[in-house]
Structures are given as C-alpha cells and as structure tokens.
Design an enzyme around this catalytic site. Structure first.
Site, short mmCIF file in Angstrom:
data_model
loop_
_atom_site.label_atom_id
_atom_site.label_comp_id
_atom_site.label_asym_id
_atom_site.label_seq_id
_atom_site.Cartn_x
_atom_site.Cartn_y
_atom_site.Cartn_z
CE LYS A 76 -4.07 1.76 -0.08
NZ LYS A 76 -3.53 2.66 -1.12
CE LYS A 100 2.70 6.94 6.82
NZ LYS A 100 2.60 7.97 5.78
CE LYS A 112 4.63 7.48 -1.19
NZ LYS A 112 3.59 7.74 -0.18
CB THR A 196 -3.42 12.94 5.15
OG1 THR A 196 -3.58 11.81 4.28
CG2 THR A 196 -2.01 12.93 5.72
CG ASN A 227 -5.46 17.50 -0.79
OD1 ASN A 227 -6.06 18.53 -1.11
ND2 ASN A 227 -5.36 16.47 -1.61
CB SER A 355 -6.11 4.33 1.46
OG SER A 355 -5.84 5.50 0.74
#
Length: 423
Positions: A76, A100, A112, A196, A227, A355
């Site tokens: 992820k 995380k 990533k 976030t 954001n 997510s």
C-alpha cells in the site's frame, strides 16, 4: 550488508529510515534476528516511460514502484510525480508505509511509486499518456490483492481514475480495488481527501493534551499547504489555535496574531498559493523556521528539519504531516530541548487508514457516509496514538521509537510465523 550498494545518498530518505530501524533494534528481543527483513525492499522496479508529447516529439521519463515488505498483506502506498523523485526516495517512502500500516494495524504491507517529472509542465493529455504508460509498465506487480497505489505529491483522484481504467482494460473488467483515492463516482471514499490532515489534527490534539499544551491560542506554523497542511490548519483554527505562519511553493506568510483561514482559502483558490495574502506579511523562507510558534506542522517534503533549524526552533510540539521531514540528528537535538515529536508513521496515517476503508468498501460494494468514515478514522487514530504513547512511557523512549517498536513487532512476528520458502 544492511543497505543496497547502489544507494549512496547519505542524507536520503532510505538512509533516514535505516537509521530509524537501527534505533529500534535493541527493543526487539528475539525478533532482532529478523531485522534484515526491514533493511532491504522485497522488490524494486525501475521502468522507462516514453510518451508522445503534444508537439509530436517523444520524451522519456523514469518511473519506479518499490514493494518494501508484504508480510502482513498487499503493498500500500502512493504514487508521486515530482522532478526530484529517485530510487532512494521511493525506497524510503515505501519502507515508511510498511511501518505506518503496521502501527495502525492495517492488513497491508508497504509500497511506493513515482515518476521523475514536473506534472505542472505537462498538458492534461500528456499527463494522461504518462499515467497510462506508467501503469502499463507496473501493471504486472500491482492489483487489489498485490499492491494498491494511491495519490501522493503531484497526483490526485483523476490520476487514480486513469490508473484504474488502464489496469481494468488489461483485465477485461472493472477492478475498483486496484487503487484508492479515486473520484467518489468511481468508487472513492467520502472523507479521503481530508483524511491525512484530519489525522494530523487528531493525533496532535491527543498529544497536546498529554503534554498540557492548550490548543486555544496556541501558535501554529504550517509548512506545505496542500491537502494535508490546509486541512490540519482549518481544524486547528476551529479549535481556536492561531495559524501564525504558512509556507508553500510560492513563499512564506506570517501574522503573529493569527490568519483568517477562510480568507486564506479564498486567496488560494484565486492565486494557487499563499504568496501575496493580504492578511499576513511576507517573510523569507528561512525566517519561517525562526517564527515564534507552539506547534509546527511540516507537511511538505522529506528532509526539512535539519540540525541547524532544530537548534533554533521555538515549537513545543512537532506534528509530522509529511513523510520523513526530520533528520535523525535534528530529532536528537529537538528531544534534548524537550520538544515532543509525533512521528510521520502515525501522525499522517489518516490517509492510508481511509484508503483501507475505501479498499474494504470497494471489495464489498457497500459505501459509508462521511460521518461514518470520520468516526471510524478518529477511533483508530486515537487508539493508535494512545498505544504509541503508552509504549513510549513503558520503554522510556521517543514516540518515534515507540511507534517503530509496535510496528516492527507486528511485521517481524508475521515474518517469523510465515517462515521462508523454500525452507
């Protein structure tokens, strides 16, 4: 070897991550024998991304997808479009995603991706071609049970829609779960865009209470006003904090009495940046780090809080909205000065948490209201930060080390129990 020989940037994201892992090793007991699992990515893919430009010329861009660890579930992690993207950065970001997701106890590993490009220099059609070609190059290693990309710096829900469509075309049917952060009408989750920044506020609120820092009239400085930074600023303003300084790609503005965030929001819509905001004075980017503040929210890119900046920082609380904004040497200085740091791996985990909610909703074809999303997010963030705080107290260590203790314990137990094939 605990590192990859072709990665030699001593100040890069990957090296910062490795230093953080080394600090947690003494706390892992018998699991320390598996720690090399965390010091090398499972898979790193470098791809050429050629596209036909609007003028008919052909340009080549370099793209990456790194899967750091898949012991606890599919990878992820976001996809970044930025001119400074390189393998070192993507490896480090993928590793932080491993930590995380484990800190939040989500059933994911870490991954990533990125393309070295300035998306602002491309037309909409060029950006779509770039995205679709990049997707085709990495399509054999992504998927809803393999690796699930999401937006990051330089990408957005529209880009995720192109990725989903390109991948789905190769499968012969719509695969909603291949990405998260999609447009709502394509299976995205309500609350995802603000998640976030909301997580930064929730964790900051909880820790501020523990260190007895009242949010009312607290002076907040924010670096990065996308954001994450903007949503965190709005929520702190709602809690009657003063937003005294903001820095983004256009410059830095400062008002010691606090800024009107609604007026600032209108300015951003009109000017695409904070520079020129009438409700504050423009100062140099270097002066940002010297502003009188109680709370600092670095929400831009990694490597922003250097040892030099840490020496003079006035903040009592640092909330890492960005990934890897603080160098280990700078963190040592801040901790010695009594500054509390809420680390990125939990502070900005609101995005990956929602997510996860989006992925679950897509799998079930059953979608929640924004209120339900926020309630679930707040509950998970509060539990996670309390668990990290308690671990820090029990082990007498920093919040970052405590977060790594919890995460590495979960990851390495999964590695131990799955074993190594072939044996």
């Amino acid at each position: 070897m605990s590192n990859l020989s072709y990665i030699d940037d001593s100040n890069g994201a990957w090296q910062t991550y490795l230093a953080q892992v080394d600090r947690v090793a003494p706390y892992l007991d018998h699991l320390e024998e598996y720690i090399d699992t965390l010091k090398r990515p499972k898979r790193a893919l470098i791809v050429d991304v050629p596209i036909v430009m609007d003028d008919g010329s052909i340009r080549h861009f370099e793209g990456y997808r790194v899967q750091h660890n898949l012991s606890r579930g599919p990878g992820k992690g976001g996809i970044r479009y930025h001119p400074d993207v390189d393998l070192n950065e993507v490896m480090g970001l993928s590793a932080w995603m491993t930590i995380k997701t484990a800190v939040m106890n989500l059933p994911f590993g870490g991954a990533k991706g990125g393309v070295r490009v300035d998306p602002r220099t491309l037309s909409a059609r060029e950006l779509e071609r770039l995205t679709r070609r990049y997707t085709s190059e990495i399509s054999h290693i992504i998927g809803p049970q393999k690796d699930i990309p999401a937006p990051d710096v330089g990408t957005n829900p529209r880009v995720m829609g192109w990725i989903m469509d390109t991948y789905s075309s190769g499968q012969g049917h719509t695969v909603m779960g291949v990405v998260t952060g999609k447009p709502i009408h394509l299976g995205g989750s309500l609350g995802r865009v603000k998640a976030t920044g909301r997580g930064v506020f929730i964790t900051g609120q909880q820790v501020a209470e523990k260190i007895q820092l009242p949010l009312k009239d607290a002076k907040v400085a924010v670096q990065g006003f996308g954001n994450v930074g903007s949503e965190a600023a709005y929520l702190f303003a709602d809690a009657q904090s003063k937003i005294v300084a903001i820095q983004d790609h256009t410059g830095t503005v400062h008002n010691p009495e606090g800024m009107d965030v609604e007026a600032l929001k209108l300015h951003l819509e009109q000017h695409q940046g904070v520079a020129g905001f009438a409700g504050a004075k423009e100062i140099s980017n270097d002066e940002f780090w010297l502003v009188d503040m109680d709370i600092l929210i670095p929400a831009a890119l990694e490597g922003q809080i250097t040892p030099e900046r840490a020496q003079n920082l006035t903040a009592k609380l640092v909330l890492e909205g960005a990934n890897g904004p603080t160098y280990p040497a700078a963190e040592d200085i801040l901790l010695e000065r009594g500054v509390t740091i809420v680390p990125d791996v939990i502070c900005n985990a609101g995005g990956v948490t929602v997510s996860y909610f989006e992925w679950v909703q897509g799998m079930a074809n059953f979608f929640w209201s924004e209120e339900e999303v926020n309630q679930r997010l707040d509950a998970l963030m509060i539990k996670a930060i309390h668990d990290v705080w308690q671990t820090a107290e029990d082990k007498v260590c920093s919040l970052r080390t405590a977060a790594y203790i919890l995460a590495c314990d979960r990851i390495l137990k999964a590695r131990q129990d799955r074993g190594i094939f072939p044996g």
